[in-house]
Design an enzyme around this catalytic site. Structure first.
Site, short mmCIF file in Angstrom:
data_model
loop_
_atom_site.label_atom_id
_atom_site.label_comp_id
_atom_site.label_asym_id
_atom_site.label_seq_id
_atom_site.Cartn_x
_atom_site.Cartn_y
_atom_site.Cartn_z
N PRO D 88 7.67 -8.55 7.82
CA PRO D 88 6.38 -9.05 8.08
C PRO D 88 5.96 -9.62 9.81
CG PRO D 88 6.70 -10.64 6.96
CD PRO D 88 7.71 -8.95 6.25
N SER D 117 1.54 -8.54 7.33
CA SER D 117 1.72 -10.18 7.21
C SER D 117 -0.24 -10.18 7.02
CB SER D 117 1.65 -10.30 8.49
OG SER D 117 1.35 -11.54 9.19
N TYR D 140 0.20 -17.11 3.51
CA TYR D 140 0.89 -18.84 3.42
C TYR D 140 0.08 -18.86 2.47
CZ TYR D 140 3.12 -17.44 7.76
OH TYR D 140 3.84 -17.04 9.07
N THR D 166 6.00 -16.50 2.01
CA THR D 166 6.17 -17.16 3.26
C THR D 166 7.00 -18.90 3.36
OG1 THR D 166 6.31 -15.49 4.89
CG2 THR D 166 7.09 -17.70 5.60
N LYS D 240 10.52 -15.54 1.22
CA LYS D 240 10.97 -16.02 2.12
C LYS D 240 11.37 -16.72 2.76
CE LYS D 240 10.19 -13.10 6.05
NZ LYS D 240 10.12 -13.61 7.32
N HIS D 264 12.99 -16.63 9.74
CA HIS D 264 12.01 -16.41 10.14
C HIS D 264 12.15 -16.00 11.72
CE1 HIS D 264 7.60 -17.28 9.33
NE2 HIS D 264 7.47 -17.09 10.93
N ARG D 319 11.13 -7.20 14.32
CA ARG D 319 11.29 -7.33 16.15
C ARG D 319 10.50 -5.28 16.49
NH1 ARG D 319 13.41 -12.09 16.05
NH2 ARG D 319 12.14 -13.87 16.66
#
Lengths: 375, 375, 375, 375
Positions: D88, D117, D140, D166, D240, D264, D319
């Site tokens: 995500p 995400s 979240y 997360t 996560k 993260h 990324r």
């Protein structure tokens, strides 16, 4: 700056074997040099091979008598003047118009056995006529067994005394540096040994199959092919590309004459360990009897000494032979070998090793062994 | 920039002993400096000698009384004001017209024993007249025993109190850096001590023999020659160049008075370990009784402290004496020794060691000792 | 570029506590900055102190409830809002005209105990009037016991609640970098606290005695002086400069209230270990009960977290207070402390430590712990 | 130099997956790139994640039959063509006008599961329509349980097959590099999924309370919230952000379907260990059965191979998907995934691993394993 033609003398800048590498950029065009010097991917293993030597120092010893000393060895029953060989390298005509003819004449002058590459600029028969008596032949298993057998018979007929079967490079990803240099193999670089054979073709892979695992690797050698080959010749067969003790043991059991510890000069799996780093465990696995030839980044007699100390019986020179060839042809090759041998002898003399089999791990000092007894 | 003549005062830039090295390029012509600073080959061992000190820190200790502290030691029965010596270095007239006369006057002013080199710019007799009472003589075994004996008798007659036999440099490959700098020994640098002796000649080697093992090494010392020499003098004989505990034990058994742990300042086998790295194992091998002098890259009192902590009884200064000589002659040498001694005393004071024999391995902290008990 | 005057606001470039160091060169003249930032000799220990933190990572933990979390601690019976203190640093008027008055006002705003230096720009009485209630006084034993007692009585009278006795700096060799910067202490930097006391004088040393061991060290504190001092006050006495577990144990036995693990910010013995590297062994030596304050290169809340995890009860900030003072006076000091505290709280929150005593070695990950079980 | 628009073809400079990162600066404006590439604080953990791979080499093995080889795995009962997922990442419209729609089309073309995400540029329902069948949803815990439930129900309704919760980023300190680049989230980057929900607000903290521990962390998830969530859905829930074996065990006991080892991407606690460094201990803690997805600095098939060897079942790409998206949209994403998969297959082929579960720690060589038996 265009590359200079090979000299017919040794330039004064050459003071040690490594200097041939230093001088090479004056004699080899940049894209070609990138191709020769490069490995695979980001050249991590090329760098690792070189870096490994610095982890070891050689301990000087005193007052030992080396007056009867020499570098002669017996490798799998063959007497050699020293533990140096020229490893198989493709297309010597990339750096010298005389190609392998020059290289092998230089080697013969120093009684240095050569391992002729299948991918030589001339045929193995032509090469054999220029070479000295100690010549081995490197080959890949061909897509067709008939072609493999033909290549084998030709090598036997041309007087090669051993077969080196390269096992470690079913995949060769190009060096990114080489790709960036836009190197193209020139038209005159053709694998003439393979003329008329069925070329390796990437298999058409079934839908959903992998271009790598089912495609490129379809041509990879396996244990069955190796065992078959071993039944087809009375020449000793060496397995090249061993990096793990279990593979060494299995090859020994299969009946190879010896192994060559090699990661293909960093040209196969980028990210493979340095050959010097895996050598001790391989020697420990196979015990004292299996002959081991070693390659990977050797540039000095001290490098040779360290490889011998960590378990090798002999050492093969790769890229350095092309650099010497580029600088001064046969003369350069001979001189490079002479320098390596004398550098090795200096290490032997100062480490108190009169003979090659005196060179053991105890002659080395690991650079992290900084123990002290706290009192 | 031409090199400056030696000063007759201490320049204000000199704030620690190491600064003499920093300033040396202003006082020594570049090729000469390359020759002095260089080692053998790629100067790997020169660099290793220096790098080893950084692996150790010195642990400060608190509140200890050092009011009766001093640096005096007894080395093989000889009282010394401090554990510093000047090691043997060739041809001091390379950097100062007064040559060794200047150096030894500087040493005498600080009560520093000197080890005169056979390859001095003046004769050992001339040198003895300038030197203080504590002078040792370094020699190589000469090709002819008669010459060796003559040299020995002359040293005895000139009042040298110990013989240092250099064992570690039967082969000295030049530093590539020095070769690149095109240094030539000037005409006035002649080994006057050896005038009239049979020079060392490279043996003509038989066909097929090695230029190194049968040639250069024919002149190398061996155990028989050492044992012979030990019977020829009542002076204590020190063996210089020890890098392995087994050699130290054998030398002790042969009857040497002590050993000098040295790799010839990195000028013999390029790729030998740092002397500081092998020192603890050598001390552990021989136990507490055999005197050990140490050299190799010492540039500060902290370096001296670390060598003493790891097993040395005294420390010999090599290149730094030439740098101090070049900067300010006898005065520079004396000042350099004073700085080293005070730097050592500062370490002793802050580590709570009132006497040299309080300096033990427990006073050091290995830079990788980062243990923690996980609770 | 002349140094800027302190700002009366926080510049936007300040995003973390370390940024005060980054910005300091704009606010402190280069020679003064060299004096403040420098250590001793080649600044090896200054660098070691900083480098040690990078050997440890902080392991994030999940889902822990920190809603009742806080940074409060009790240090030797004293309640503190957080485990931060300002360590003793000389002459704050070097970087701000308001000197220590500014610093301590900034500290008081963040409930941060301060340790006033004997070498302050104002008298300890003046400083006490500006400072918050939590103030300790750092002192050296004076050459005359009467002067020591006078200083002690003044500190008691001025309401200092603890005495910090600096033990680790009987010798302070200047940083070579500072010498090169030609820093001179300005005329207005005078140790006003010591006016009228007999100054420390280097003893005239007897012929043959050492300028260091019998000279400079004549004024060094010893165990007798420490024991005497401990009988002269009811204030808790802390010993500053401990770097070895055995010294910590002896100090504990002598009756100190606690110890400060410090190498004097690298300004005493150049080549001493990093404080963070010796901290675990010191904590292991003394067990859980002896309070330990730690200093040495702290620049972030993560640094504070690591020191606490490895055995410290609280952490003293040295140079960073001067940098914050130079940038923005009392406001800068307060802001720097707030940033450090919040950075510490972020580490606590993400490492799942609600309270300071939850911060243990198990919260850290040593950067070389790369174990793997070979299956 | 303004950033180029995404291409509609693969540029010839792309020769390996890592090249998408190399080329990204041509396609992403510098401040945006700083935001994407940066982590937290001084980006120490970002750098650590990348550096960890170099500690391991991959050992080539010989002659193994991989003709039936493939990369397929079953992850928590789900069949996957290869062990790659897209992790995500927020706001894909930062680098491509097509945003997540492009990304997921690229992923679907390579049968690559995606983890959408919560902070996507489009709603989770819109994203689901573009995505392939294997889509998971990252979320979240929201400040209001009702909002959390609504988000959960929407994800269930939109056909997401797993929930990724997360846990590791209750605090995200910006990268100082990003702050220096003055990046601002553009107006069109809005978390549309959360429209209408009660936003996370920093609690007003009581006087004396901590802005971090009582403020920011008030919104942090805890064990109760996790356990509650697990009762609210039949979808498998993945946790996560796991970096410690004890947390992994507790999560396993709580009933999560699997864990994602992640820091993260270095965007939470700067100074956290590299994920690859903690992975072996986490796998050792939980045993063989708990599924582990891994992320952190993966840029090549060799990186994937190493993570699998050290305990991961699958690997999430962070990324790199944005870099590929920026260079060539959906095509770039698909090509990047194809390159990664082929790079992985090359490692498998040369390491002799026909299937993913053949990839074990024994296939790796630790770069510090330089053992030798001294004979």
């Amino acid at each position: 700056m265009p590359a200079s033609m090979p000299l017919n003398h040794i330039p004064p800048e050459i003071r040690c074997a490594l200097d041939y590498e230093t001088l090479a950029p004056q004699f080899i065009a940049a894209p070609t040099l990138a191709y020769i010097a490069g490995g695979s991917g980001h050249d991590q293993t090329v760098a690792a091979n070189r870096a490994a030597y610095a982890r070891w120092a050689i301990t000087p010893r005193l007052l030992r008598d080396v007056s009867a000393g020499h570098t002669a060895i017996t490798l799998a029953g063959i007497a050699m003047a020293h533990p140096l060989m020229l490893g198989p390298v493709a297309f010597h005509n990339l750096v010298h118009p005389g190609g392998e003819h020059e290289t092998v004449r230089g080697a013969a002058a120093l009684d240095c056995p050569i391992i002729a590459s299948t991918q030589s600029s001339c045929t193995l028969e032509q090469l054999a006529r220029s070479a000295g008596p100690q010549r081995w032949f490197q080959m890949y298993l061909q897509p067709q067994r008939a072609d493999t057998l033909d290549l084998l018979r030709r090598a036997e007929a041309a007087g090669y005394s051993a077969i080196v079967l390269t096992l470690d490079a079913p995949i060769q990803v190009a060096s990114l540096r080489t790709l960036a240099a836009q190197f193209q193999l020139p038209a005159h670089c053709v694998p003439v040994n393979l003329a008329g054979y069925t070329p390796a073709q990437e298999s058409a892979v079934a839908p959903g199959a992998s271009r790598i695992l089912q495609g490129v690797m379809a041509a990879a050698p396996n244990w069955d092919e190796l065992r078959w080959l071993l039944t087809q010749t009375r020449l000793p067969v060496w397995a090249k590309g061993v990096m793990h003790g279990d593979d060494a043991l299995a090859l020994q059991a299969a009946g190879v004459a010896g192994i060559i510890v090699s990661n293909h000069g960093g040209r196969s799996l980028d990210g493979a360990p340095a050959t010097l780093d895996v050598l001790p465990a391989i020697r420990a696995a196979v015990g004292k009897d299996l002959p081991i030839v070693f390659d990977g980044g050797v540039r000095s007699g001290a490098d040779v000494f360290k490889a011998l100390a960590l378990g090798a019986n002999a050492v093969a020179i790769g890229r350095l032979q092309l650099y010497a060839l580029a600088v001064a042809g046969a003369l350069g090759v001979a001189h490079m070998l002479k320098l390596l041998r004398e550098e090795l002898e200096i290490c032997m003399a100062l480490a108190g090793c009169a003979h090659i089999d005196h060179i053991r791990a105890t002659a080395l000092f690991h650079q992290r062994e900084h123990h002290v007894n706290h009192d």
